[in-house]
Design a protein around this motif. Structure first.
Motif: not given
Length: 306
Positions: A14-15, A17-18, A35, A37, A45
């Motif tokens: 996820r990090q 992707q961020l 995302l 979120q 994050w």
């Protein structure tokens, strides 16, 4: 004793992707949307990543989040890892319409606001209740928005800059019809070429040298026909009311013309001038060709363009 790395030092997916998405969108808000979120989650994050790396990575300016040189290097690596992971697992990032709260942005002319968009939304309300749609104007900036991911799709007949790096899909062939008010003093049921030359017209300047008006003008020019334009509007949506309440006539693509005619109770007349047909298409950038959300939206737009 051999050196053992604690895996808690590693980034999680996820990090990564961020990093990728923030680098593209330059905005925490848009990264969160993409995302699926909340903004506070994404900010948390980002703080974890900054602490891990010891670099701010993205610096806030008045307009956007600007990446630091360290971010440039990290993002390139992050994208390689994400691509490798996709290849290993064959995993496509998932998009679930039923739970997604993604915001989709479509560059579209105002005519689409009363033709394709209402039909699209009717469908989306049933299958993706939290998905939002935002329309953006079609202009010289549209290509850049599609490339950066700030817009998902462009929809229409004449969209500048859609050459290298873009996919396109032809959706509907458009021919031209004419509209007049139901109680027009001189025109009832059909319109001859001399009527067309004699009556006063409404034109639409939308799309400039690439637009519908330019196509009509060049066809008239080729046929040596003069058109007396008394009103020019920048968009399509005001035309119906003008035609309904005056003796002006107009020449429009069939899709928007028929929609306005039914909305305002206007006569639809066969166009006495041969104007070439054109295609309404949708365009997207190659970077989002495999994005499941983008694929879902493309499929729906194609279905509801008809």
């Amino acid at each position: 004793m051999h050196d053992h790395h604690d895996t808690s030092d590693y980034f999680d997916v996820r990090q990564l992707q961020l990093l990728d998405v923030l680098y593209t969108t330059r905005s925490v808000t848009r990264a969160a949307e993409r995302l699926g979120q909340t903004q506070p989650t994404v900010s948390t994050w980002l703080k974890q990543i900054r602490d891990k790396v010891g670099d701010p990575l993205f610096v806030r300016t008045a307009k956007e989040m600007v990446p630091t040189p360290r971010a440039d290097v990290l993002v390139e690596k992050a994208r390689e890892i994400l691509e490798a992971m996709r290849q290993i697992s064959g995993a496509v990032p998932r998009f679930d319409p039923a739970t997604s709260n993604r915001v989709f942005r479509i560059c579209a002319p105002d005519s689409a606001h009363i033709t394709m968009i209402p039909r699209l939304l009717q469908c989306i309300r049933g299958i993706a209740p939290n998905v939002q749609v935002e329309t953006l104007p079609v202009n010289d900036n549209s290509a850049r928005l599609l490339e950066s991911g700030e817009a998902d799709l462009a929809y229409g007949g004449f969209i500048p800059g859609m050459d290298t790096g873009f996919y396109q899909q032809a959706l509907i062939k458009q021919d031209f019809i004419c509209l007049a008010s139901m109680d027009h003093p001189r025109i009832q049921g059909r319109m001859a070429l001399e009527d067309y030359g004699r009556e006063a017209h409404v034109a639409v300047s939308y799309g400039g040298i690439h637009g519908v008006n330019a196509l009509i003008k060049s066809a008239l020019h080729a046929s040596h026909i003069e058109r007396r334009v008394l009103l020019t509007l920048t968009g399509f949506l005001g035309i119906g009311k003008v035609i309904a309440t005056t003796d002006l006539i107009t020449t429009l693509p069939r899709n928007i013309g028929e929609t306005l005619a039914s909305q305002y109770g206007l006569q639809i007349l066969e166009c006495p001038v041969g104007i070439p047909t054109y295609m309404i298409k949708q365009y997207w950038h190659a970077r989002y060709h495999r994005d499941p959300g983008n694929q879902w939206l493309r499929k729906l737009c194609a279905q509801y363009a008809e």
